[in-house]
Design a protein around this motif. Structure first.
Motif: not given
Length: 529
Positions: A332-337, A384-386, A389-396
């Protein structure tokens, strides 16, 4: 001989939609010494404004009722340009209309280029100005044919026969309440299961001018992931004189099942339009996960430092940068968020990634998928997923002082509406200029941010309309507003009518609502004859 006769007869009897599919003719022309060759000619519809290349929907068939501008895109190739070269191509649209439409397509080729795309269009900002039929399009440069093709303008069956209407868009958004005309609609086809409640379908219609009020019934069917179907049926009324309108059909579910949904909307047993959306389970990982999200702001074109907190009004746009190890991203080369705001409204957006070989990371940066600068204070979560398997999260956090300290409330949006006894619904359109002769009752609707439990219970307020010299024309008198524990937003709806021996007269007015000594809102408006 008989075979040739059959072929000729078949061509003569062929429907227009087949004739419009003929292959285009592509040629060469001087182009000021470049000797360029056209490699493709394509057509797309637009409002007349420039359309980004990624948003162009190419076709050779256009609906007569909905088409505004028909644009052509000319693709050229040529030997490597040694200097900046300008050119002009004349394109003619010839059809059943008496007047031939002409497009003067101008372009510039920069040094070093070996190919380029150029576009332009002809038409009107008003829909329905193209007569049905076959149009022959030919483009010439310095008298030599560059490209020629055919397109068809066809008369589609009406989506709502009583109006002769066509559907020009169908979108989905998540809402805070059943009847709320003042919220920002964040259109998406992806929503988060933990927070979704009201998911609404919005569809837009265009039609010939309505000579008398027309009523029609729309039924939208929501097909759930388990193939069960739930329906929403509503009657709509179109006033005389209208040529277009936007309508909303919504459904509330306490817990939307994860999966894919299909929505189709019908009128008199005939399908008007359909679309799909998905309800997704959050990634369920703590901040970080398999990568990192970093947030920053932009104000007046200037990017600020990375931060996890931003004050309301201190930015125009918030940006997120996502990064995950290249090995985790797979192919994958993009993120779905997904972004979820403090009120639980979620919407999906995408980030286009770039593989950094040196760092062995997949990186992407872009605006957080929110239409305007967030006004709700509190925590925003981005996931966000890509790849698989790759999952990443954060908050502001979005911070800001309360305008109404007693309630810890801040005005997000407000609107004024005409009406009678019933409050305005999702389809109501606010204004600040009204006809005094036609105005029966003025409705004020306000959405207030309420991030804490401060002020929970019953709060007293009052609204009034004042005119010249602060004379009170209308007053609600003492009213109460119930604020429940955990209620993230406060919705105020108040009807105002002239007091005894008062009436609506042309002039300038102000509507204001207050809770004790605190002003909730203040809005000017004008009444004409």
């Amino acid at each position: 001989m008989p075979d040739r006769f059959v072929v000729i007869l078949a061509l003569l009897l062929a429907p227009a939609s087949l004739l419009a599919q003929e292959k285009p003719v592509l040629g060469k022309a001087p182009f000021n010494g470049l000797k360029a060759r056209a490699t493709a000619i394509r057509f797309f519809e637009s409002s007349g404004a420039a359309t980004a290349a990624k948003d162009r929907v190419f076709s050779t068939r256009f609906d007569a009722l909905t088409t505004r501008f028909i644009n052509l895109e000319l693709e050229l190739e040529y030997p490597k340009a040694v200097q900046r070269t300008g050119f002009q191509v004349e394109c003619r649209f010839e059809g059943r209309e008496e007047k031939t439409r002409t497009l003067e397509l101008t372009g510039t080729i920069e040094p070093g280029w070996t190919g380029s795309y150029h576009s332009g269009g002809v038409g009107s900002t008003e829909r329905g100005q193209w007569a049905p039929g076959i149009y022959k399009v030919s483009c010439r440069e310095e008298g030599q044919l560059v490209a020629a093709a055919q397109l068809e303008v066809f008369q589609a069956a009406a989506a709502v026969r009583a109006l002769g209407a066509a559907v020009v868009q169908l979108k989905f958004f998540q809402s805070l309440a059943e009847r709320l005309p003042i919220e920002t609609r964040r259109y998406s086809t992806r929503f988060e299961a933990r927070s979704a409640r009201w998911i609404k379908t919005e569809f837009a219609l265009v039609y010939p001018p309505v000579t008398a009020p027309v009523s029609f019934v729309v039924e939208c069917a929501y097909v759930f992931p388990d193939q069960s179907v739930k329906r929403v049926r509503t009657e709509r009324q179109i006033p005389a004189g209208w040529t277009g309108s936007v309508h909303v059909q919504g459904m509330a579910v306490e817990q939307w099942p994860v999966g894919r949904y299909a929505v189709s909307c019908w009128n008199n047993g005939e399908k008007m339009s359909e679309g799909k959306f998905a309800v997704e389970q959050g990634v369920g990982v703590k901040d970080g996960g398999m990568g990192k999200l970093q947030f920053s702001s932009v104000k007046a074109g200037v990017r600020g430092p990375e931060s996890a907190a931003f004050e309301v009004g201190s930015y125009d746009t918030l940006y997120v940068e996502a990064s995950v190890p290249a090995r985790a991203a797979g192919d994958s080369s993009s993120f779905g968020c997904l972004v979820t705001d403090p009120a639980g409204i979620s919407s999906g957006f995408a980030l286009k990634g770039e593989l950094r070989e040196k760092e062995k990371m997949l990186l992407a940066r872009g605006p957080v998928g929110i239409l305007d600068a967030p006004k709700l204070r509190g925590s925003y979560r981005v996931e966000c997923r890509t790849g698989s398997k790759a999952v990443v999260s954060g908050q502001f956090e979005v911070t800001g002082a309360a305008e109404v300290a007693e309630l810890d409330a801040r005005l997000v949006n407000a609107g004024l509406f005409t009406g009678s006894d019933e409050p305005p619904d999702d389809e109501a359109v606010g204004d600040v200029v009204f006809s005094a002769a036609r105005l029966k009752a003025l409705w004020v609707v306000a959405l207030l941010d309420h991030p804490t439990d401060k002020g929970v219970g019953t709060v007293g307020y009052a609204c009034r309309v004042s005119g010249a010299k602060q004379a009170v024309i209308a007053s609600s008198g003492p009213q109460t507003l119930a604020i429940e524990t955990g209620e993230r937003a406060i919705v105020l709806r108040q009807r105002l009518v002239p007091a005894a021996r008062q009436r609506w007269t042309p002039g300038k007015y102000t509507v204001s609502c207050s809770a004790g000594a605190a002003t909730l809102l203040r809005m000017p408006f004008e009444l004409t004859r």
